[in-house]
Scaffold this motif. Structure first.
Motif, PDB file in Angstrom:
ATOM      1  N   ALA A  16      40.408  74.450   2.382  1.00 37.30           N
ATOM      2  CA  ALA A  16      41.705  75.652   2.106  1.00 37.30           C
ATOM      3  C   ALA A  16      41.647  75.439   0.944  1.00 37.30           C
ATOM      4  N   GLY A  17      41.464  74.119   0.110  1.00 43.65           N
ATOM      5  CA  GLY A  17      40.942  74.098  -1.164  1.00 43.65           C
ATOM      6  C   GLY A  17      40.078  74.818  -1.839  1.00 43.65           C
ATOM      7  N   LEU A  18      38.796  74.745  -1.318  1.00 46.04           N
ATOM      8  CA  LEU A  18      37.227  75.795  -2.024  1.00 46.04           C
ATOM      9  C   LEU A  18      37.502  76.803  -0.901  1.00 46.04           C
ATOM     10  N   SER A  19      38.401  77.604  -0.627  1.00 48.86           N
ATOM     11  CA  SER A  19      38.183  78.940  -0.164  1.00 48.86           C
ATOM     12  C   SER A  19      39.278  79.437  -1.603  1.00 48.86           C
ATOM     13  N   ALA A  20      40.424  78.455  -1.950  1.00 46.57           N
ATOM     14  CA  ALA A  20      41.071  78.682  -2.949  1.00 46.57           C
ATOM     15  C   ALA A  20      40.465  78.622  -3.922  1.00 46.57           C
ATOM     16  N   ALA A  21      39.524  77.670  -4.250  1.00 47.77           N
ATOM     17  CA  ALA A  21      38.735  78.593  -5.596  1.00 47.77           C
ATOM     18  C   ALA A  21      37.669  79.346  -5.729  1.00 47.77           C
ATOM     19  N   ILE A  22      37.608  79.673  -4.279  1.00 48.09           N
ATOM     20  CA  ILE A  22      36.195  80.591  -4.726  1.00 48.09           C
ATOM     21  C   ILE A  22      37.424  82.000  -4.756  1.00 48.09           C
ATOM     22  N   TYR A  23      37.589  82.506  -4.515  1.00 40.15           N
ATOM     23  CA  TYR A  23      38.399  83.262  -5.071  1.00 40.15           C
ATOM     24  C   TYR A  23      39.263  83.615  -6.214  1.00 40.15           C
ATOM     25  N   ALA A  24      39.742  82.270  -7.157  1.00 40.30           N
ATOM     26  CA  ALA A  24      40.294  82.144  -7.856  1.00 40.30           C
ATOM     27  C   ALA A  24      39.282  82.190  -9.564  1.00 40.30           C
ATOM     28  N   GLY A  40      35.765  67.330   0.452  1.00 42.13           N
ATOM     29  CA  GLY A  40      35.355  68.066   2.183  1.00 42.13           C
ATOM     30  C   GLY A  40      36.565  67.594   3.132  1.00 42.13           C
ATOM     31  N   GLY A  41      37.084  67.268   3.035  1.00 40.39           N
ATOM     32  CA  GLY A  41      38.037  66.777   4.045  1.00 40.39           C
ATOM     33  C   GLY A  41      37.329  66.476   5.832  1.00 40.39           C
ATOM     34  N   GLN A  42      37.902  66.604   6.278  1.00 42.55           N
ATOM     35  CA  GLN A  42      37.858  66.142   7.754  1.00 42.55           C
ATOM     36  C   GLN A  42      36.454  66.474   8.197  1.00 42.55           C
ATOM     37  N   LEU A  43      35.919  67.735   7.713  1.00 42.30           N
ATOM     38  CA  LEU A  43      35.100  68.131   8.470  1.00 42.30           C
ATOM     39  C   LEU A  43      33.497  67.447   8.122  1.00 42.30           C
ATOM     40  N   THR A  44      33.796  66.896   6.711  1.00 42.53           N
ATOM     41  CA  THR A  44      33.273  65.470   6.569  1.00 42.53           C
ATOM     42  C   THR A  44      32.672  64.648   7.583  1.00 42.53           C
ATOM     43  N   ILE A  45      33.376  64.312   8.201  1.00 39.22           N
ATOM     44  CA  ILE A  45      33.327  63.269   9.281  1.00 39.22           C
ATOM     45  C   ILE A  45      32.993  64.002  11.156  1.00 39.22           C
ATOM     46  N   THR A  46      32.859  65.799  10.413  1.00 38.27           N
ATOM     47  CA  THR A  46      32.398  66.329  12.406  1.00 38.27           C
ATOM     48  C   THR A  46      30.892  66.110  11.909  1.00 38.27           C
ATOM     49  N   THR A  47      30.797  66.090  13.216  1.00 34.51           N
ATOM     50  CA  THR A  47      29.591  66.545  13.628  1.00 34.51           C
ATOM     51  C   THR A  47      29.156  67.616  13.597  1.00 34.51           C
ATOM     52  N   ASP A  48      29.381  68.639  15.455  1.00 33.65           N
ATOM     53  CA  ASP A  48      28.793  69.605  15.731  1.00 33.65           C
ATOM     54  C   ASP A  48      30.212  70.798  14.934  1.00 33.65           C
ATOM     55  N   VAL A  49      30.092  71.853  14.658  1.00 35.83           N
ATOM     56  CA  VAL A  49      30.781  72.922  14.906  1.00 35.83           C
ATOM     57  C   VAL A  49      30.644  73.968  15.029  1.00 35.83           C
ATOM     58  N   GLU A  50      31.349  74.755  15.836  1.00 33.06           N
ATOM     59  CA  GLU A  50      30.335  75.721  17.019  1.00 33.06           C
ATOM     60  C   GLU A  50      31.584  77.127  16.201  1.00 33.06           C
ATOM     61  N   ASN A  51      32.510  76.244  16.053  1.00 25.44           N
ATOM     62  CA  ASN A  51      33.717  77.679  15.637  1.00 25.44           C
ATOM     63  C   ASN A  51      33.910  78.293  14.946  1.00 25.44           C
ATOM     64  N   TYR A  52      32.480  78.264  13.617  1.00 20.40           N
ATOM     65  CA  TYR A  52      33.495  78.475  12.669  1.00 20.40           C
ATOM     66  C   TYR A  52      32.934  80.121  12.234  1.00 20.40           C
ATOM     67  N   PRO A  53      33.389  81.003  12.048  1.00 18.41           N
ATOM     68  CA  PRO A  53      32.595  82.420  12.149  1.00 18.41           C
ATOM     69  C   PRO A  53      31.022  82.133  11.171  1.00 18.41           C
ATOM     70  N   GLU A  66      29.477  70.873   1.971  1.00 19.05           N
ATOM     71  CA  GLU A  66      28.191  70.964   0.869  1.00 19.05           C
ATOM     72  C   GLU A  66      28.302  72.781   0.330  1.00 19.05           C
ATOM     73  N   GLU A  67      27.987  73.630   1.092  1.00 18.08           N
ATOM     74  CA  GLU A  67      27.354  75.033   1.500  1.00 18.08           C
ATOM     75  C   GLU A  67      29.399  75.125   0.444  1.00 18.08           C
ATOM     76  N   MET A  68      30.081  75.030   1.091  1.00 16.01           N
ATOM     77  CA  MET A  68      32.030  75.881   0.356  1.00 16.01           C
ATOM     78  C   MET A  68      31.627  75.121  -1.176  1.00 16.01           C
ATOM     79  N   GLN A  69      31.410  74.167  -1.565  1.00 12.54           N
ATOM     80  CA  GLN A  69      31.169  73.689  -2.384  1.00 12.54           C
ATOM     81  C   GLN A  69      29.993  74.105  -3.311  1.00 12.54           C
ATOM     82  N   ALA A  70      29.472  74.330  -3.090  1.00 14.94           N
ATOM     83  CA  ALA A  70      28.047  74.764  -4.001  1.00 14.94           C
ATOM     84  C   ALA A  70      28.419  76.259  -4.058  1.00 14.94           C
ATOM     85  N   GLN A  71      29.409  77.152  -3.007  1.00 15.32           N
ATOM     86  CA  GLN A  71      29.658  78.274  -3.499  1.00 15.32           C
ATOM     87  C   GLN A  71      30.604  78.745  -4.737  1.00 15.32           C
TER      88      GLN A  71
END
Length: 327
Positions: A16-24, A40-53, A66-71
């Motif tokens: 949420a925070g990084l998406s807001a930052a990208i648009y802003a 990075g939030g909770q995803l930094t303690i999540t391993t496999d992610v298969e449902n992010y478009p 990491e990619e969201m932050q870099a963007q």
């Protein structure tokens, strides 16, 4: 000590925070993101992610963040390694946030994206088997247990909803509850008891998660709350569903919260009752709690903040024009 000033101050660095930052940042607002205790939030303690478009193969949660932050940084966001300890929202814009470092952050608008944390049992094996059979999100991880035996631990709406969802992937779902009745809404209970794929273990508490770290979870050690008898229930996956705790301690005396501690916003928007203050992501969402929905509300917060500032700027410009003419 230093004071950092921005058109948009964002507290929280998950989707949420990084998406807001990208648009802003793309709107030229030069946002500041204060990352907090868990960058990075909770995803930094999540391993496999298969449902992010956007990704046909399984990706790793830390890599995605990491990619969201870099963007966000690439388009002009300033990332600050600090933790906010208090905020001042009562005196209007600019809103002030005070960091553990001693630095002060001032934002013409404020976006709250502090997220929420799953509540855990705190028993042996829970963290050791996290991502190896133990999860707190059936929607996120249920697919990986297709055709396997799974258990859900809890007795409220969250637990029943998770159990029902898991029947999409498994015909062997067991709900474990420490009492002899559920706290969930009756309509959910009716659906649960009507499902042939779900069985219920009453008056049982989980004492330990059982397995081998190399091979993952194999079962849960249960204790009967009435007899004290212990037994091991074999399972491939265990979903802890005892609720979430939104990170809203900073705002409880300055913003309206619901009974669960989530920030109240105008329905369908990220707007709080304080003009210029917006909330997004899991801190307002006790229903979906997905990375993609968090990112969507982050986008909404940035767009609404941009409109708020444009209106404010226009009003100030009109006021100056009137004063000039009067002079």
């Amino acid at each position: 000590m230093a004071t950092h000033t921005t058109r948009m101050l964002i507290i929280g660095s998950g989707p949420a925070g990084l998406s807001a930052a990208i648009y802003a940042a793309r709107a030229g607002m030069e946002p500041i993101v204060v990352q907090g205790l868990q960058p990075g939030g909770q995803l930094t303690i999540t391993t496999d992610v298969e449902n992010y478009p956007g990704f046909r193969d399984v990706i790793q949660g830390p890599w995605l963040m990491e990619e969201m932050q870099a963007q966000a940084e690439h388009v002009g966001t300033r990332m600050m390694w600090d933790t906010i300890t208090s905020v001042d929202l009562e005196n209007g814009t600019p809103f002030k946030a005070y960091g553990d470092s001693g630095d002060v952050y001032e934002g013409a608008t404020l976006v709250i994206a502090t997220g929420a944390q799953a509540r855990w049992l705190g028993v042996e094996g829970e963290q050791e088997f996290s991502g190896k059979g133990v999860s707190a999100c059936a929607t996120c991880d249920g697919f990986f247990y297709r055709g396997k035996k799974v258990v859900v631990i809890g007795g409220g709406n969250t637990a029943v909803e998770e159990a029902l969802y898991l029947t999409n992937h498994s015909d062997d779902v067991t709900l474990i509850h420490r009492r002899d009745s559920l706290r969930a809404e009756k309509i959910l209970q009716d659906r649960l008891f009507a499902s042939p794929a779900i069985s219920t273990h009453w008056n049982k508490t989980v004492m330990r998660f059982v397995g081998e770290e190399s091979g993952g979870l194999t079962g849960v050690l249960l204790k009967d709350t009435q007899t004290g008898e212990e037994s091991v229930l074999a399972t491939d996956g265990a979903f802890v569903a005892i609720g979430h705790s939104p990170a809203t301690e900073l705002f409880k005396d300055q913003l309206d919260l619901d009974e669960g501690g989530y920030i109240l916003v105008q329905p369908g928007t990220p707007m709080t009752p304080i003009p210029g203050v917006f909330a997004c992501g899991d801190v307002i969402d006790h229903t979906y709690r997905q990375a993609v929905t968090a990112a969507g509300t982050g986008c909404m917060a940035a767009l609404d903040a941009e409109r708020f500032l444009a209106t404010l700027d226009f009003a100030r410009s009109e006021s100056r024009s009137v004063q000039t003419v009067s002079a």
